[in-house]
Design a protein around this motif. Structure first.
Motif, PDB file in Angstrom:
ATOM      1  N   GLN A   1       1.889  13.245   2.952  1.00 37.96           N
ATOM      2  CA  GLN A   1       0.851  12.383   2.472  1.00 37.96           C
ATOM      3  C   GLN A   1       0.603  11.280   3.363  1.00 37.96           C
ATOM      4  O   GLN A   1       1.371  10.842   4.116  1.00 37.96           O
ATOM      5  CB  GLN A   1       1.258  11.655   1.021  1.00 37.96           C
ATOM      6  CG  GLN A   1       1.802  12.811   0.070  1.00 37.96           C
ATOM      7  CD  GLN A   1       0.422  13.417  -0.509  1.00 37.96           C
ATOM      8  OE1 GLN A   1      -0.697  12.828  -0.364  1.00 37.96           O
ATOM      9  NE2 GLN A   1       0.233  14.483  -0.675  1.00 37.96           N
TER      10      GLN A   1
ATOM     11  N   VAL B   1       5.116   7.254   7.190  1.00 35.55           N
ATOM     12  CA  VAL B   1       4.481   5.984   7.238  1.00 35.55           C
ATOM     13  C   VAL B   1       4.360   5.497   8.402  1.00 35.55           C
ATOM     14  O   VAL B   1       5.003   6.004   9.388  1.00 35.55           O
ATOM     15  CB  VAL B   1       5.169   4.900   6.127  1.00 35.55           C
ATOM     16  CG1 VAL B   1       5.264   5.283   4.735  1.00 35.55           C
ATOM     17  CG2 VAL B   1       6.583   4.530   6.545  1.00 35.55           C
TER      18      VAL B   1
ATOM     19  N   TYR C   1      -1.721   7.294   4.161  1.00 36.57           N
ATOM     20  CA  TYR C   1      -2.500   6.154   3.582  1.00 36.57           C
ATOM     21  C   TYR C   1      -2.903   5.227   4.595  1.00 36.57           C
ATOM     22  O   TYR C   1      -2.571   5.085   5.819  1.00 36.57           O
ATOM     23  CB  TYR C   1      -1.431   5.519   2.668  1.00 36.57           C
ATOM     24  CG  TYR C   1      -0.357   4.653   3.568  1.00 36.57           C
ATOM     25  CD1 TYR C   1      -0.543   3.319   3.806  1.00 36.57           C
ATOM     26  CD2 TYR C   1       0.919   5.523   3.947  1.00 36.57           C
ATOM     27  CE1 TYR C   1       0.560   2.949   4.708  1.00 36.57           C
ATOM     28  CE2 TYR C   1       1.711   4.805   4.759  1.00 36.57           C
ATOM     29  CZ  TYR C   1       1.613   3.493   5.040  1.00 36.57           C
ATOM     30  OH  TYR C   1       2.711   2.997   5.992  1.00 36.57           O
TER      31      TYR C   1
ATOM     32  N   THR D   1       0.715  -1.035  -0.021  1.00 36.94           N
ATOM     33  CA  THR D   1      -0.038  -0.144   0.186  1.00 36.94           C
ATOM     34  C   THR D   1       0.832   1.130   0.065  1.00 36.94           C
ATOM     35  O   THR D   1       0.636   2.106  -0.708  1.00 36.94           O
ATOM     36  CB  THR D   1      -0.955  -0.048   1.333  1.00 36.94           C
ATOM     37  OG1 THR D   1      -1.734  -0.961   1.086  1.00 36.94           O
ATOM     38  CG2 THR D   1      -1.895   1.176   1.367  1.00 36.94           C
ATOM     39  N   ALA D   2       1.684   1.295   0.960  1.00 35.72           N
ATOM     40  CA  ALA D   2       2.979   2.422   1.014  1.00 35.72           C
ATOM     41  C   ALA D   2       3.471   2.690  -0.350  1.00 35.72           C
ATOM     42  O   ALA D   2       3.614   3.694  -0.863  1.00 35.72           O
ATOM     43  CB  ALA D   2       3.752   2.313   2.247  1.00 35.72           C
ATOM     44  N   THR D   3       4.037   1.548  -1.066  1.00 40.70           N
ATOM     45  CA  THR D   3       4.620   1.496  -2.340  1.00 40.70           C
ATOM     46  C   THR D   3       3.799   2.132  -3.260  1.00 40.70           C
ATOM     47  O   THR D   3       4.368   3.005  -4.056  1.00 40.70           O
ATOM     48  CB  THR D   3       5.363   0.168  -2.760  1.00 40.70           C
ATOM     49  OG1 THR D   3       5.933  -0.241  -1.462  1.00 40.70           O
ATOM     50  CG2 THR D   3       5.910   0.312  -3.990  1.00 40.70           C
ATOM     51  N   GLU D   4       2.600   1.865  -3.464  1.00 47.00           N
ATOM     52  CA  GLU D   4       1.722   2.040  -4.492  1.00 47.00           C
ATOM     53  C   GLU D   4       1.431   3.678  -4.220  1.00 47.00           C
ATOM     54  O   GLU D   4       1.359   4.431  -5.130  1.00 47.00           O
ATOM     55  CB  GLU D   4       0.412   1.418  -4.336  1.00 47.00           C
ATOM     56  CG  GLU D   4      -0.777   1.837  -5.292  1.00 47.00           C
ATOM     57  CD  GLU D   4      -2.099   0.987  -5.083  1.00 47.00           C
ATOM     58  OE1 GLU D   4      -2.979   1.575  -5.902  1.00 47.00           O
ATOM     59  OE2 GLU D   4      -2.186   0.395  -4.210  1.00 47.00           O
ATOM     60  N   ALA D   5       1.408   4.162  -3.028  1.00 52.81           N
ATOM     61  CA  ALA D   5       1.193   5.835  -2.834  1.00 52.81           C
ATOM     62  C   ALA D   5       2.602   6.308  -3.313  1.00 52.81           C
ATOM     63  O   ALA D   5       2.262   7.421  -4.039  1.00 52.81           O
ATOM     64  CB  ALA D   5       0.867   6.016  -1.298  1.00 52.81           C
TER      65      ALA D   5
ATOM     66  N   SER E   1       9.277   0.017   1.768  1.00 54.80           N
ATOM     67  CA  SER E   1       8.337   0.640   0.700  1.00 54.80           C
ATOM     68  C   SER E   1       9.378   1.928   0.117  1.00 54.80           C
ATOM     69  O   SER E   1       9.215   2.139  -1.183  1.00 54.80           O
ATOM     70  CB  SER E   1       7.296   1.547   1.204  1.00 54.80           C
ATOM     71  OG  SER E   1       7.869   2.361   2.414  1.00 54.80           O
TER      72      SER E   1
ATOM     73  N   VAL F   1       6.354  11.614   2.668  1.00 50.32           N
ATOM     74  CA  VAL F   1       5.418  10.616   2.810  1.00 50.32           C
ATOM     75  C   VAL F   1       5.710   9.947   4.177  1.00 50.32           C
ATOM     76  O   VAL F   1       6.711   9.251   4.532  1.00 50.32           O
ATOM     77  CB  VAL F   1       5.560   9.674   2.066  1.00 50.32           C
ATOM     78  CG1 VAL F   1       4.448   8.402   2.160  1.00 50.32           C
ATOM     79  CG2 VAL F   1       5.119  10.323   0.774  1.00 50.32           C
TER      80      VAL F   1
ATOM     81  N   LYS G   1       2.433   6.603  -7.160  1.00 48.41           N
ATOM     82  CA  LYS G   1       1.591   7.673  -7.560  1.00 48.41           C
ATOM     83  C   LYS G   1       2.028   9.164  -7.355  1.00 48.41           C
ATOM     84  O   LYS G   1       1.717   9.987  -8.113  1.00 48.41           O
ATOM     85  CB  LYS G   1       0.077   7.398  -6.965  1.00 48.41           C
ATOM     86  CG  LYS G   1      -0.472   6.006  -7.424  1.00 48.41           C
ATOM     87  CD  LYS G   1      -1.921   5.927  -6.723  1.00 48.41           C
ATOM     88  CE  LYS G   1      -2.323   4.727  -7.233  1.00 48.41           C
ATOM     89  NZ  LYS G   1      -3.789   4.258  -6.436  1.00 48.41           N
ATOM     90  N   LEU G   2       2.989   9.158  -6.469  1.00 46.94           N
ATOM     91  CA  LEU G   2       3.372  10.529  -6.084  1.00 46.94           C
ATOM     92  C   LEU G   2       4.549  10.964  -6.914  1.00 46.94           C
ATOM     93  O   LEU G   2       4.952  12.295  -7.014  1.00 46.94           O
ATOM     94  CB  LEU G   2       4.138  10.697  -4.456  1.00 46.94           C
ATOM     95  CG  LEU G   2       3.024  10.649  -3.485  1.00 46.94           C
ATOM     96  CD1 LEU G   2       3.470  10.504  -2.137  1.00 46.94           C
ATOM     97  CD2 LEU G   2       2.213  11.788  -3.580  1.00 46.94           C
TER      98      LEU G   2
END
Length: 295
Positions: A276, A181, A278, A158-162, A193, A179, A165-166
């Protein structure tokens, strides 16, 4: 042993329902009865909070976040908040009642699914004579004697996906994205991540950081034509000396004050402009996590 009970404690994490599913399916094949204690140990104290779990009760739950049994961060039987007639709460040790309930209901084993706090409680009950099987559950991956805990893989994904996208936004606007986490005092999520998501700087609780070094790295990016940076900060990260809000001034090529742009890092994040977040704890378990629940 033909009657077992499972409970989930602490914060919810991806994979909890997958563990419950695997336990019910496997135990049923052996001819065992499976019960679930709602909200941690409440089922041992209140019979209405103890439920029978059949295979039909767990169908389709592996892709659902959270836990069908509910959880709690305030359910330590050795120090449980109990309200008196005046409505005042005080901490009471009800561990003897939990042990009595366990024996009265005829359970042969308690499967405790939880993180360090929940498993520490389960360990104390094991010392009192309760047969316990501990299942390591935490997105933080900070438990001993196991390579990975349930929930960690999904948290990293989930963190890697965020982070993925950034990159486009940071690049389009020449921004520094910070970011923060989860992970408490453990930097596993930030490390995995951050590397997977191509972060320029990763700040971990285990290694106090130098704000000047952070600023220098970001300024170096700009010197080489990269006008944006991604900084991953674990929530427990701290600057050398324990402070992350008083960096010295350092100017980049464009004349902006780098130190001002990154002020606020150090596990707080409250004054960081581009912050950011998540959601992880209630996320669905990843395929890897679900598969591991059967091992």
């Amino acid at each position: 042993m033909n009657k077992i009970v499972i409970s989930t404690g602490g914060g919810d994490a991806p994979g909890l329902n997958a563990v419950i599913f695997a336990v019910v399916k496997s135990a049923t094949k052996l001819g065992w009865e499976v019960y679930g204690s709602r909200h941690g140990y409440m089922g041992f104290l209140d019979r209405d909070e103890m439920v029978r779990l059949m295979p039909s009760d767990v169908e389709g739950i592996t892709s659902t976040g959270g836990t069908i049994l509910g959880s709690t961060n305030k359910g330590n039987p050795f120090s449980m908040p109990v309200a008196n007639l005046a409505g005042e709460e005080k901490l009471v040790d009800v561990s003897d009642k939990v042990m009595a309930g366990f024996k009265r209901m005829g359970f042969g084993c308690h499967i405790a699914v939880g993180g360090d706090g929940s498993l520490e409680i389960a360990h104390r009950f094991a010392k009192l004579g309760m047969p316990v099987v501990g299942v390591p559950k935490t997105i933080d991956n900070d438990l001993e004697a196991t390579d990975r805990t349930f929930g960690f893989d999904t948290a990293v994904s989930t963190a890697t996906e965020a982070l993925d996208k950034l990159h486009s936004t940071a690049k389009s606007h020449d921004r520094v994205m910070v970011v923060e986490v989860m992970g408490r005092d453990s930097g596993w999520i930030a490390l995995y991540s951050g590397i997977s998501g191509g972060a320029d700087v990763i700040l971990l609780p285990e290694i106090p950081f130098d704000m000047d070094a952070v600023c220098a790295k970001i300024s170096e990016n700009e010197l080489h034509g990269k006008q944006y940076s991604i900084v991953v900060v674990a929530e427990g990260a701290k600057a050398e000396g324990g402070r992350g809000d008083q960096p010295r001034q350092r100017r980049d090529r464009s004349g902006r004050t780098a130190a001002r742009r990154y002020r606020g890092m150090g596990g707080q994040g409250s004054s960081t402009k581009d912050r950011q977040g998540y959601p992880v704890p209630g996320a669905r378990s990843s395929p890897t996590g679900r598969f591991a629940d059967y091992l």
